[in-house]
Design a protein around this motif. Structure first.
Motif, PDB file in Angstrom:
ATOM      1  N   MET A 224       0.465  -7.947   8.036  1.00 58.19           N
ATOM      2  CA  MET A 224       0.746  -7.960   6.647  1.00 58.19           C
ATOM      3  C   MET A 224      -0.207  -7.057   5.746  1.00 58.19           C
ATOM      4  O   MET A 224      -1.463  -6.950   5.868  1.00 58.19           O
ATOM      5  CB  MET A 224       0.603  -9.451   5.893  1.00 58.19           C
ATOM      6  N   LEU A 225       0.385  -6.619   4.647  1.00 63.23           N
ATOM      7  CA  LEU A 225      -0.099  -5.567   4.063  1.00 63.23           C
ATOM      8  C   LEU A 225      -0.085  -5.961   2.519  1.00 63.23           C
ATOM      9  O   LEU A 225       0.765  -6.876   2.376  1.00 63.23           O
ATOM     10  CB  LEU A 225       0.441  -4.076   3.980  1.00 63.23           C
ATOM     11  N   ILE A 226      -0.853  -5.494   1.687  1.00 63.88           N
ATOM     12  CA  ILE A 226      -0.861  -5.880   0.337  1.00 63.88           C
ATOM     13  C   ILE A 226      -0.431  -4.623  -0.617  1.00 63.88           C
ATOM     14  O   ILE A 226      -0.927  -3.665  -0.363  1.00 63.88           O
ATOM     15  CB  ILE A 226      -2.112  -6.530  -0.141  1.00 63.88           C
ATOM     16  N   ALA A 227       0.331  -5.015  -1.504  1.00 61.21           N
ATOM     17  CA  ALA A 227       0.714  -3.950  -2.332  1.00 61.21           C
ATOM     18  C   ALA A 227       0.665  -4.358  -3.832  1.00 61.21           C
ATOM     19  O   ALA A 227       1.036  -5.478  -4.151  1.00 61.21           O
ATOM     20  CB  ALA A 227       2.333  -3.484  -2.103  1.00 61.21           C
ATOM     21  N   ALA A 251     -11.571   2.721   0.485  1.00 57.54           N
ATOM     22  CA  ALA A 251     -11.443   1.796   1.623  1.00 57.54           C
ATOM     23  C   ALA A 251     -10.679   0.873   1.639  1.00 57.54           C
ATOM     24  O   ALA A 251     -10.597  -0.052   1.073  1.00 57.54           O
ATOM     25  CB  ALA A 251     -12.949   1.210   2.004  1.00 57.54           C
ATOM     26  N   GLY A 252      -9.773   0.717   2.883  1.00 52.80           N
ATOM     27  CA  GLY A 252      -8.672  -0.379   2.970  1.00 52.80           C
ATOM     28  C   GLY A 252      -7.101   0.061   2.320  1.00 52.80           C
ATOM     29  O   GLY A 252      -6.215  -0.490   2.760  1.00 52.80           O
ATOM     30  N   VAL A 253      -7.312   1.251   1.743  1.00 52.05           N
ATOM     31  CA  VAL A 253      -5.947   1.534   1.098  1.00 52.05           C
ATOM     32  C   VAL A 253      -5.140   2.304   2.495  1.00 52.05           C
ATOM     33  O   VAL A 253      -5.678   3.356   3.244  1.00 52.05           O
ATOM     34  CB  VAL A 253      -6.138   2.679   0.262  1.00 52.05           C
ATOM     35  N   VAL A 254      -3.946   1.819   2.551  1.00 51.54           N
ATOM     36  CA  VAL A 254      -3.279   2.380   3.915  1.00 51.54           C
ATOM     37  C   VAL A 254      -2.353   3.515   3.510  1.00 51.54           C
ATOM     38  O   VAL A 254      -1.957   4.561   4.422  1.00 51.54           O
ATOM     39  CB  VAL A 254      -2.271   1.122   4.591  1.00 51.54           C
ATOM     40  N   ASP A 255      -1.669   3.186   2.146  1.00 47.41           N
ATOM     41  CA  ASP A 255      -0.575   4.470   1.760  1.00 47.41           C
ATOM     42  C   ASP A 255      -0.513   4.296   0.377  1.00 47.41           C
ATOM     43  O   ASP A 255      -0.837   3.258  -0.236  1.00 47.41           O
ATOM     44  CB  ASP A 255       0.705   3.960   2.599  1.00 47.41           C
ATOM     45  N   VAL A 256      -0.029   5.390  -0.158  1.00 45.08           N
ATOM     46  CA  VAL A 256       0.565   5.334  -1.672  1.00 45.08           C
ATOM     47  C   VAL A 256       1.878   5.819  -1.646  1.00 45.08           C
ATOM     48  O   VAL A 256       2.467   7.047  -0.946  1.00 45.08           O
ATOM     49  CB  VAL A 256      -0.406   6.217  -2.294  1.00 45.08           C
ATOM     50  N   VAL A 257       2.842   5.104  -2.198  1.00 43.76           N
ATOM     51  CA  VAL A 257       4.214   5.416  -2.084  1.00 43.76           C
ATOM     52  C   VAL A 257       4.829   5.404  -3.571  1.00 43.76           C
ATOM     53  O   VAL A 257       4.627   4.615  -4.395  1.00 43.76           O
ATOM     54  CB  VAL A 257       5.146   4.627  -1.053  1.00 43.76           C
ATOM     55  N   GLN A 258       5.930   6.319  -3.787  1.00 46.47           N
ATOM     56  CA  GLN A 258       6.428   6.044  -5.376  1.00 46.47           C
ATOM     57  C   GLN A 258       7.888   5.474  -4.940  1.00 46.47           C
ATOM     58  O   GLN A 258       8.488   5.777  -3.869  1.00 46.47           O
ATOM     59  CB  GLN A 258       6.953   7.595  -5.642  1.00 46.47           C
ATOM     60  N   ILE A 259       8.160   4.309  -5.801  1.00 41.55           N
ATOM     61  CA  ILE A 259       9.237   3.551  -5.596  1.00 41.55           C
ATOM     62  C   ILE A 259       9.930   3.671  -7.155  1.00 41.55           C
ATOM     63  O   ILE A 259       9.284   4.267  -8.051  1.00 41.55           O
ATOM     64  CB  ILE A 259       8.970   2.104  -5.106  1.00 41.55           C
ATOM     65  N   PRO A 260      11.224   3.333  -7.279  1.00 35.76           N
ATOM     66  CA  PRO A 260      11.784   3.429  -8.626  1.00 35.76           C
ATOM     67  C   PRO A 260      11.062   2.945  -9.834  1.00 35.76           C
ATOM     68  O   PRO A 260      11.217   3.271 -10.880  1.00 35.76           O
ATOM     69  CB  PRO A 260      13.252   2.819  -8.227  1.00 35.76           C
ATOM     70  N   SER A 261      10.206   1.942  -9.564  1.00 37.50           N
ATOM     71  CA  SER A 261       9.654   1.302 -10.771  1.00 37.50           C
ATOM     72  C   SER A 261       8.338   1.772 -11.031  1.00 37.50           C
ATOM     73  O   SER A 261       7.537   1.397 -12.035  1.00 37.50           O
ATOM     74  CB  SER A 261       9.648  -0.201 -10.666  1.00 37.50           C
ATOM     75  N   GLY A 262       7.892   2.745 -10.112  1.00 37.53           N
ATOM     76  CA  GLY A 262       6.290   3.141 -10.340  1.00 37.53           C
ATOM     77  C   GLY A 262       5.836   3.736  -8.863  1.00 37.53           C
ATOM     78  O   GLY A 262       6.395   4.126  -8.180  1.00 37.53           O
ATOM     79  N   VAL A 263       4.454   3.604  -8.806  1.00 43.24           N
ATOM     80  CA  VAL A 263       3.890   3.956  -7.666  1.00 43.24           C
ATOM     81  C   VAL A 263       2.987   2.948  -7.083  1.00 43.24           C
ATOM     82  O   VAL A 263       2.248   2.168  -7.812  1.00 43.24           O
ATOM     83  CB  VAL A 263       2.909   5.237  -8.155  1.00 43.24           C
ATOM     84  N   ALA A 272      -8.598  -3.867  -2.319  1.00 41.42           N
ATOM     85  CA  ALA A 272      -8.567  -2.493  -2.128  1.00 41.42           C
ATOM     86  C   ALA A 272      -7.068  -1.929  -2.845  1.00 41.42           C
ATOM     87  O   ALA A 272      -7.252  -0.931  -3.266  1.00 41.42           O
ATOM     88  CB  ALA A 272      -8.401  -2.344  -0.566  1.00 41.42           C
ATOM     89  N   ALA A 273      -6.267  -2.770  -2.788  1.00 39.02           N
ATOM     90  CA  ALA A 273      -4.944  -2.264  -3.498  1.00 39.02           C
ATOM     91  C   ALA A 273      -5.383  -1.967  -4.887  1.00 39.02           C
ATOM     92  O   ALA A 273      -4.816  -1.042  -5.425  1.00 39.02           O
ATOM     93  CB  ALA A 273      -3.980  -3.341  -3.247  1.00 39.02           C
ATOM     94  N   ILE A 274      -5.974  -2.738  -5.621  1.00 36.33           N
ATOM     95  CA  ILE A 274      -6.048  -2.770  -6.855  1.00 36.33           C
ATOM     96  C   ILE A 274      -7.015  -1.615  -7.366  1.00 36.33           C
ATOM     97  O   ILE A 274      -6.908  -0.941  -8.267  1.00 36.33           O
ATOM     98  CB  ILE A 274      -6.712  -4.100  -7.623  1.00 36.33           C
ATOM     99  N   ALA A 275      -8.079  -1.566  -6.524  1.00 36.29           N
ATOM    100  CA  ALA A 275      -9.097  -0.376  -6.442  1.00 36.29           C
ATOM    101  C   ALA A 275      -8.343   1.043  -6.390  1.00 36.29           C
ATOM    102  O   ALA A 275      -8.425   1.782  -7.224  1.00 36.29           O
ATOM    103  CB  ALA A 275     -10.167  -0.829  -5.651  1.00 36.29           C
ATOM    104  N   GLY A 276      -7.323   1.105  -5.358  1.00 35.62           N
ATOM    105  CA  GLY A 276      -6.645   2.268  -5.237  1.00 35.62           C
ATOM    106  C   GLY A 276      -5.574   2.391  -6.401  1.00 35.62           C
ATOM    107  O   GLY A 276      -5.648   3.891  -6.813  1.00 35.62           O
ATOM    108  N   ARG A 277      -5.205   1.383  -7.093  1.00 36.65           N
ATOM    109  CA  ARG A 277      -4.367   1.843  -7.921  1.00 36.65           C
ATOM    110  C   ARG A 277      -5.114   2.175  -9.380  1.00 36.65           C
ATOM    111  O   ARG A 277      -4.761   3.258 -10.160  1.00 36.65           O
ATOM    112  CB  ARG A 277      -3.427   0.514  -8.499  1.00 36.65           C
ATOM    113  N   ASP A 278      -6.305   1.431  -9.248  1.00 38.16           N
ATOM    114  CA  ASP A 278      -7.124   1.992 -10.321  1.00 38.16           C
ATOM    115  C   ASP A 278      -7.690   3.463 -10.456  1.00 38.16           C
ATOM    116  O   ASP A 278      -7.930   4.267 -11.325  1.00 38.16           O
ATOM    117  CB  ASP A 278      -8.429   1.177 -10.678  1.00 38.16           C
ATOM    118  N   ALA A 279      -7.587   4.173  -9.373  1.00 45.70           N
ATOM    119  CA  ALA A 279      -8.015   5.502  -8.758  1.00 45.70           C
ATOM    120  C   ALA A 279      -6.699   6.382  -9.011  1.00 45.70           C
ATOM    121  O   ALA A 279      -7.168   7.428  -8.970  1.00 45.70           O
ATOM    122  CB  ALA A 279      -8.629   5.613  -7.450  1.00 45.70           C
TER     123      ALA A 279
END
Length: 723
Positions: A224-227, A251-263, A272-279
């Motif tokens: 399972m992944l966290i988004a 560290a821990g970020v697997v992917d970054v993808v654009q979806i209709p409502s955002g990134v 890691a997901a929140i830190a990646g979003r902050d970056a």
């Protein structure tokens, strides 16, 4: 069978079941029944009842548990008619299956409108009574005695003459083969041993108290992944471009993808997901976004209500000739009320686990509207709604937020999961995402002009409501008739005060808005109760008539018996009319919604300029109170919720951006600010009505009316405490 000797046929052979159609149990096994079964040995007595060889009874709840405790009441309906041992009764969420579990009159499976008990009242009692009859028939055949001589109590069938007795479990196989009665005999209310008693305790209390209850955030599965998703800060904004280089280095970020409502940033863990979003660096296109402030919207709505901005009014209650009814200014009272955007502010933010399969998907979360969610996800994936499996978990509050026609956060989870090639994805919204993500109770403006007769009672009532439509674009659009969304005017439309007024001209206008809005606990009553009840106190104050006496006169004229009954009960219990200490005042309010009528009398003072409520006396007429202690809990919780938004609730928007995105800026009632609440339930024999929502909207006007008594000044806008 783990300690039980197998009796008769196998599970597969026993799954002949019974299906409840139109309130009647009909024998016949179906694939749908098998779908709601687990692998243990049992007999399925329809889609709502399972009885196992260990005597345990499982009630399958088609209504979700959102914290309101309704599932325990649903279980009690079955257990009462089955005469089950309450200590052996449990509840399980139903599968998402509209054919089996549609809500009566709606045609879809969803929880809302305080209708869980009301909708299930006949259906589940008949399910329990039919299952009981099947067991009695099986015992009579096995024991060779008349069925009429067999009694059932606490899950034990007994025959006094022969001394024979048995639990349900030993007779499961035989009972399953009995044709259930087409119209099972139901108990009279005088025979209830469970319904209406405090024996109906919450079946989920231990699990929630010990932390063993499974919520969405507890879900774990292999791979399972966290988004998390970066959304536009403005409603209607879209992604213009983004730079994810720094995000991908976290560290821990697997992917970054654009979806209709955002990134979306996808990672192995939430941090890691929140830190990646902050970056992330995102450029937003705000060409079609909302850029106004909530204050500017409020001013526009006020202008509409006062006729300085032209709108096409839609009438919803008209009677008599209003043309000359307001010619005498000395006998006319003008009343204005602005009420702000409100966040649902449930303790559990939005979240959902999604796994996209080769065909369809599985969603695991605190689902409130299974059919709407299935339809949205099916349209997204190009599959049939039946291919969208939903595992419904308990939710940590909703207040309406988890039942959105667009299935916004569920759709986000699937959008990300479909890009993760067969790996489950848990979408997580932070508190800031939740508070700033939209779907608020709409900002609303009411304006009324009331002409009074020589005694000070309404002779003509003109009313204008400006509020965005809740039902436009939803499966419930049929409630919009002749331009009027009934959910925006309920509580004014049908009010006993308008019924008691000879001349009425009430109209509404539903402006388009880019700020996403939807229902909040008690829906239209969140704003109509405040307006109507505070208007009545202003009229009583002007007429120099006691507010309780003033209401009694109007209720008598409108033949509003339930209103009169709860008013009298609350007044008696609160000591209305008796002296109260200097600096304190009592305020009264009465409102009906979802079939229940509630009266509140609040004791209020001003402390450092802010209202302080020390005591609230509640009287409710909700029909038969299946679980009285839970009704009391819902009144208490509803008062705290309603008092929170009355005192503090205000989603502030500046330049199209929500400013207060957590509880530091969106204040809620604190423990030391909570009043003592006394609840009195009116005895009744009518069909149960709602309890989850009717307690919420009454406290606000009761407090405002106490302040009117204290200061002589009416309330014209909420919240009462300005930040």
């Amino acid at each position: 069978m783990s300690g039980h000797e197998r009796i008769g046929a196998s599970r597969r052979e026993l799954l002949i079941g019974a299906l409840l159609v139109g309130g009647t149990l009909v024998v016949g096994g179906t694939p749908a029944l098998a779908a709601v079964a687990d692998e243990a040995d049992f007999v399925a007595f329809g889609p709502f009842v399972r009885i196992a060889p260990d005597d345990s009874v499982t009630v399958i709840a088609k209504f979700s548990e959102l914290g309101q405790g309704a599932q325990s009441g649903l279980a009690a309906l079955v257990a009462e008619e089955l005469d089950a041992d309450w200590s052996k009764v449990s509840v399980e969420n139903a599968a998402a299956d509209v054919k089996l579990y549609a809500r009566g009159g709606f045609g879809i499976q969803l929880t809302g409108g305080s209708g869980s008990i009301t909708d299930s009242w006949d259906q589940l009692r008949k399910a329990g009574a039919a299952a009981r009859a099947m067991f009695v028939s099986a015992a009579a055949a096995e024991w060779g005695v008349p069925a009429a001589e067999i009694t059932v109590e606490n899950g034990i069938l007994s025959h006094a003459g022969s001394g024979k007795h048995s639990g349900f479990g030993r007779l499961v196989a035989a009972a399953a083969k009995v044709t259930p009665p087409a119209e099972p005999k139901l108990k009279p209310a005088s025979a209830y041993k469970l319904i209406g008693t405090n024996r109906v305790t919450r079946l989920d209390a231990r699990a929630k108290s010990t932390g063993t209850a499974r919520f969405t955030q507890d879900v774990q599965s292999p791979g399972m992944l966290i988004a998390v998703v970066a959304h536009s800060p403005r409603f209607g904004g879209t992604v213009a471009s983004f730079d994810d280089k720094a995000a991908r280095k976290v560290a821990g970020v697997v992917d970054v993808v654009q979806i209709p409502s955002g990134v979306a940033v996808v990672a192995s863990n939430t941090h890691a997901a929140i830190a990646g979003r902050d970056a992330l660096v995102v450029q937003w296109n705000d060409d079609k976004a909302e850029k106004r402030s909530s204050g500017a919207i409020a001013e526009q709505y006020r202008a509409m209500a006062h006729g300085t901005e032209a709108v096409q009014w839609a009438p919803f209650d008209q009677r008599g000739d209003a043309a000359k009814a307001f010619d005498d200014p000395a006998r006319t009272l003008d009343i204005d009320m602005t009420q702000p955007f409100l966040a649902h502010a449930s303790m559990e933010p939005m979240n959902c686990v999604a796994l996209v399969k080769e065909k369809g998907a599985k969603l695991t979360f605190g689902c409130q509207s299974q059919t709407m969610d299935q339809n949205v996800i099916a349209a997204l994936l190009g599959c049939d709604p039946s291919d969208v499996e939903i595992e419904t978990l308990p939710a940590g509050g909703s207040f309406g937020r988890r039942s959105v026609a667009t299935a916004d956060y569920q759709k986000e989870a699937v959008e990300v999961a479909r890009r993760m090639k067969g790996r489950p994805v848990k979408l997580v919204w932070t508190r800031e995402d939740d508070m700033g993500g939209g779907y608020y109770r709409p900002l609303t403006h009411h304006r009324a002009r009331v002409a009074v007769d020589a005694a000070g009672y309404p002779s003509a009532w003109e009313h204008r409501i400006v509020t965005a439509s809740l039902m436009r674009g939803t499966p419930f659009e049929m409630v919009i008739k002749d331009g009027v969304d009934s959910t925006g005017v309920e509580g004014v439309q049908g009010s006993p005060y308008l019924k008691a007024t000879p001349v009425v001209d009430a109209r509404a206008f539903h402006p388009e808005t880019k700020v996403p809005v939807m229902w909040l606990r008690s829906v239209g009553a969140t704003h109509t109760a405040m307006m109507m009840e505070h208007a009545i106190d202003q009229l009583a104050h002007r007429a120099k008539v006691d507010p309780v006496a003033y209401r009694r006169a109007l209720y008598a004229k409108a033949k509003a018996e339930s209103h009169l009954a709860v008013l009298d009960l609350a007044a008696q219990k609160a000591g209305w009319g008796k002296p109260i200490e200097k600096g304190w005042a009592r305020g009264v309010a009465v409102h009906e919604c979802f079939g229940s009528t509630v009266a509140n009398i609040a004791e209020v003072s001003l402390v450092n300029g802010e209202p302080r409520v020390r005591r609230v006396v509640v009287a409710i007429d909700c029909g038969i109170a299946v679980a009285p202690d839970q009704v009391r809990a819902q009144m208490e919780g509803g008062i705290m919720y309603g008092l929170s938004y009355t005192l503090f609730g205000d989603v502030k928007i500046e330049d199209g951006i929500v400013q207060n995105r957590n509880f530091d800026g969106y204040r809620v009632l604190r423990l030391e600010e909570a009043p003592i609440v006394e609840v009195h339930i009116l005895p009744s024999t009518r069909t149960p009505a709602g309890a989850g929502e009717p307690g919420t909207p009454v406290i606000g006007p009761a407090v405002a009316n106490a302040l009117l008594a204290l200061t002589g000044k009416p309330t014209t806008a909420l919240p009462l405490v300005k930040a």
